[in-house]
Every structure is written in C-alpha cells, then in structure tokens.
Motif scaffolding. Sequence first.
Motif, mmCIF file in Angstrom:
data_model
loop_
_atom_site.group_PDB
_atom_site.id
_atom_site.type_symbol
_atom_site.label_atom_id
_atom_site.label_comp_id
_atom_site.label_asym_id
_atom_site.label_seq_id
_atom_site.Cartn_x
_atom_site.Cartn_y
_atom_site.Cartn_z
ATOM 1 N N LEU A 72 1.876 -4.698 4.441
ATOM 2 C CA LEU A 72 0.966 -3.982 3.535
ATOM 3 C C LEU A 72 0.412 -4.910 2.458
ATOM 4 O O LEU A 72 -0.764 -4.818 2.084
ATOM 5 C CB LEU A 72 1.674 -2.772 2.898
ATOM 6 C CG LEU A 72 2.016 -1.622 3.857
ATOM 7 C CD1 LEU A 72 2.796 -0.522 3.131
ATOM 8 C CD2 LEU A 72 0.759 -1.033 4.503
ATOM 9 N N LEU A 73 1.256 -5.828 1.982
ATOM 10 C CA LEU A 73 0.781 -6.773 0.957
ATOM 11 C C LEU A 73 -0.312 -7.686 1.529
ATOM 12 O O LEU A 73 -1.303 -7.984 0.862
ATOM 13 C CB LEU A 73 1.953 -7.599 0.415
ATOM 14 C CG LEU A 73 1.639 -8.482 -0.795
ATOM 15 C CD1 LEU A 73 1.164 -7.655 -1.984
ATOM 16 C CD2 LEU A 73 2.858 -9.315 -1.195
ATOM 17 N N GLN A 108 -0.827 4.836 -2.747
ATOM 18 C CA GLN A 108 -1.319 3.785 -3.652
ATOM 19 C C GLN A 108 -2.124 2.725 -2.905
ATOM 20 O O GLN A 108 -2.845 1.929 -3.510
ATOM 21 C CB GLN A 108 -0.142 3.103 -4.368
ATOM 22 C CG GLN A 108 0.551 4.011 -5.363
ATOM 23 C CD GLN A 108 1.852 3.408 -5.892
ATOM 24 O OE1 GLN A 108 2.145 2.228 -5.689
ATOM 25 N NE2 GLN A 108 2.631 4.240 -6.565
ATOM 26 N N MET A 109 -2.003 2.710 -1.562
ATOM 27 C CA MET A 109 -2.727 1.715 -0.773
ATOM 28 C C MET A 109 -4.198 2.079 -0.609
ATOM 29 O O MET A 109 -5.018 1.235 -0.230
ATOM 30 C CB MET A 109 -2.075 1.549 0.604
ATOM 31 C CG MET A 109 -0.644 1.017 0.580
ATOM 32 S SD MET A 109 -0.464 -0.484 -0.389
ATOM 33 C CE MET A 109 -1.475 -1.643 0.547
ATOM 34 N N LEU A 117 2.805 -5.021 -4.745
ATOM 35 C CA LEU A 117 2.242 -4.073 -3.787
ATOM 36 C C LEU A 117 1.905 -2.745 -4.456
ATOM 37 O O LEU A 117 2.737 -2.163 -5.153
ATOM 38 C CB LEU A 117 3.230 -3.840 -2.639
ATOM 39 C CG LEU A 117 2.707 -2.953 -1.500
ATOM 40 C CD1 LEU A 117 1.644 -3.672 -0.690
ATOM 41 C CD2 LEU A 117 3.842 -2.502 -0.599
ATOM 42 N N GLY A 118 0.690 -2.263 -4.234
ATOM 43 C CA GLY A 118 0.294 -0.940 -4.731
ATOM 44 C C GLY A 118 -0.088 -0.957 -6.191
ATOM 45 O O GLY A 118 -0.524 -1.979 -6.726
ATOM 46 N N GLU A 157 -6.399 2.625 -2.777
ATOM 47 C CA GLU A 157 -7.214 1.839 -3.694
ATOM 48 C C GLU A 157 -7.621 0.495 -3.075
ATOM 49 O O GLU A 157 -8.622 -0.105 -3.457
ATOM 50 C CB GLU A 157 -6.412 1.615 -4.971
ATOM 51 C CG GLU A 157 -7.233 1.081 -6.119
ATOM 52 C CD GLU A 157 -6.351 0.625 -7.270
ATOM 53 O OE1 GLU A 157 -6.703 -0.369 -7.912
ATOM 54 O OE2 GLU A 157 -5.285 1.266 -7.499
ATOM 55 N N PHE A 158 -6.818 0.029 -2.141
ATOM 56 C CA PHE A 158 -7.099 -1.240 -1.467
ATOM 57 C C PHE A 158 -7.701 -1.017 -0.080
ATOM 58 O O PHE A 158 -7.668 -1.902 0.774
ATOM 59 C CB PHE A 158 -5.815 -2.077 -1.378
ATOM 60 C CG PHE A 158 -5.174 -2.322 -2.715
ATOM 61 C CD1 PHE A 158 -5.658 -3.322 -3.556
ATOM 62 C CD2 PHE A 158 -4.120 -1.534 -3.149
ATOM 63 C CE1 PHE A 158 -5.080 -3.526 -4.802
ATOM 64 C CE2 PHE A 158 -3.535 -1.738 -4.392
ATOM 65 C CZ PHE A 158 -4.019 -2.739 -5.222
ATOM 66 N N VAL A 175 -6.617 0.753 2.396
ATOM 67 C CA VAL A 175 -5.625 0.807 3.464
ATOM 68 C C VAL A 175 -5.165 2.262 3.561
ATOM 69 O O VAL A 175 -4.647 2.814 2.593
ATOM 70 C CB VAL A 175 -4.409 -0.104 3.170
ATOM 71 C CG1 VAL A 175 -3.383 -0.018 4.293
ATOM 72 C CG2 VAL A 175 -4.853 -1.548 2.958
ATOM 73 N N GLN A 222 -3.371 -5.660 1.662
ATOM 74 C CA GLN A 222 -3.877 -5.493 0.293
ATOM 75 C C GLN A 222 -4.651 -6.740 -0.149
ATOM 76 O O GLN A 222 -5.651 -6.653 -0.844
ATOM 77 C CB GLN A 222 -2.703 -5.230 -0.649
ATOM 78 C CG GLN A 222 -3.086 -5.139 -2.117
ATOM 79 C CD GLN A 222 -1.893 -4.778 -2.995
ATOM 80 O OE1 GLN A 222 -1.130 -3.874 -2.675
ATOM 81 N NE2 GLN A 222 -1.715 -5.482 -4.100
ATOM 82 N N LYS A 223 -4.164 -7.913 0.287
ATOM 83 C CA LYS A 223 -4.770 -9.171 -0.140
ATOM 84 C C LYS A 223 -5.885 -9.635 0.792
ATOM 85 O O LYS A 223 -6.448 -10.710 0.578
ATOM 86 C CB LYS A 223 -3.700 -10.272 -0.190
ATOM 87 C CG LYS A 223 -2.686 -10.074 -1.310
ATOM 88 C CD LYS A 223 -1.435 -10.892 -1.052
ATOM 89 C CE LYS A 223 -1.377 -12.134 -1.889
ATOM 90 N NZ LYS A 223 -0.116 -12.869 -1.701
#
Length: 254
Positions: A132-133, A220-221, A208-209, A223-224, A226, A136-137
């Motif tokens: 997930l990180l 919370q993902m 993360l998140g 926002e990215f 995901v 996110q990146k």
Amino acid sequence: VFRSSGLTTLPSILLIGPTGSGKTSLLTLIERGTNAAATHTSQTPIAVECSLPVGAVANSDKYRSDNDPTNQMHKKFLLIDTPGHGKLRHHALENITNPQNLKGLIFLVDAATLSAGDEGLRQTADYLHDVLLLLQKRMTGSKAAKALKVIPVLIAANKMDLFTALPAALVKSSLEAEITKVRTSRSKGLLDSGIGMGDAEDEKDDWLGEMGSANFKFSQMEEFDVAVDVLGGNVVGGEGPTIDKWWKWISDRL
Ligand code: GTP
Ligand code: MG
C-alpha cells in the motif's frame, strides 16, 4: 503461444500476498476452470491468459449493443501470479512500480491465519503495509505507474471453507489494527536510526495513510487514489470453490 501484440496489451490483474495464501491455486482455478493439482511454493512470477466466464460482462462492454460481435467473445485478461516468499517479493513489487496495462491488484490472504497474536497476521500486515505504501508513493514513480488514476485493490480473504477462518469484515478490521502497529513501529524505526531526523518531508513520505491519525483505516487510502475492497471466498475445500465475488470484482475492472 501468444500473438506478439496480444501479451503486453491485454489488461492485467496482479496476484500478490504472503506465501501459502493460495495465489497459484487461484490462478490454476481461473485458468483451467477446474480445481488445481497440488501447488508448490512459487519461485518466479507467471502470467497466464484468462477469460471472463460465460455470463460475466466486463465493465468496458456494459454499454455495447447486444448485436456487437465483440460481445460474443469472452473478455481476455492476463493474470500474473507472484511468489509470496519474503525473499522473492521484489518480483511482485516490480510489477507495481512498472506495470503493464494493470487494471487491479488482488492481495490474497489466508483468513485462517489472521487471529490476534497469530504470526500470519503480523506477516500479512507487514507485506500489505509495504504494498500500500508503494501504491501511495506511485505518483512520484514511473510514468506507467501513474497511468491508472485510481488503483483498485482487492483484499481477497481466502480459505473461508476452514472453520478457523475469520469472516471478511473481521479480516478487514484485524488487518487495519495490525497495519496500525506496523506503521507505528516503522516510523519509530526511522527516528531511532536517525534517518528521518530533521527531515519532516521524508517522514511524511513513509507514513501510510492519513498523517497524524491514531488508527489506520483502508479508507485513508482513497486520498491517494487507492480503492480497497475486502471480499471472502475459497479456492478449494468446502462444497467446491466459491470465488464469485472475486470474479465480479475482476469483471468490473476490465
Ligand atoms: P507461494 O507460491 O509460496 O507464494 O504460495 P501461494 O500463495 O501460491 O499458495 P498455493 O496456491 O501454493 O497454496 C498453498 C496451500 O493452500 C495449498 O496447499 C492449497 O491447496 C491451499 N489452499 C489454497 N486455497 C485454499 C482454500 O480456499 N481453502 C483451503 N482449505 N486450502 C487452500
Ligand atoms: Mg504460488
């Protein structure tokens, strides 16, 4: 044998998750439509061409007329199985950082190893946190990684035939709670090693998140970009495979 043009342009779904969660079993089931022969722990990724089952309509075909000849064909896609062993995960992570027409990511978990205190829970949360990180990146990564605006992630809670398996809702909350711990210990690790010292931006990048949130939630993902879903099923056992919720998820993404 694939036609030269076909392989790279087919929409693809990536199968990842810890060792023993059933990825290769699921691939075999989807590829052959029957139950898998015995699997061995995977050492290399494999990609196979699969088709949506009869009756399933790919999302991109929803608005075609019934007379459209493409409707008569089964929508094809590529399913990519990756090794779950800790030392071989770079294969899976490479597929995320440099994807080929990626439409979604299935993170398969063994729902019977996710009870509080189970070593399986910690290992699963650890791997999921890292995946997930990376997602996110991805906005700071390669062009290919940015091609898909919203990346869909299915946490497929497998082995529901086992009586020790947690139901999907509990798989979700257990993983959220355990990822909260992973997130905290990773950020402490950064501080202890001095890596993050005085560099607030770096620390933010590896969190993360939602920054400052006490508890990690999959929501919370969003926002990215995901999008995480958690759905249960089983590949073997019980009264035969039950993977219809996963099929629906896949067809909605093709
Ligand atoms: P790695 O290749 O090591 O990453 O593992 P994998 O995720 O590919 O797991 P694999 O498909 O090899 O399955 C591991 C074991 O779980 C096998 O013995 C499967 O038969 C078993 N298994 C897979 N799905 C299910 C399920 O739904 N229920 C039960 N009871 N067992 C399952
Ligand atoms: Mg395997």
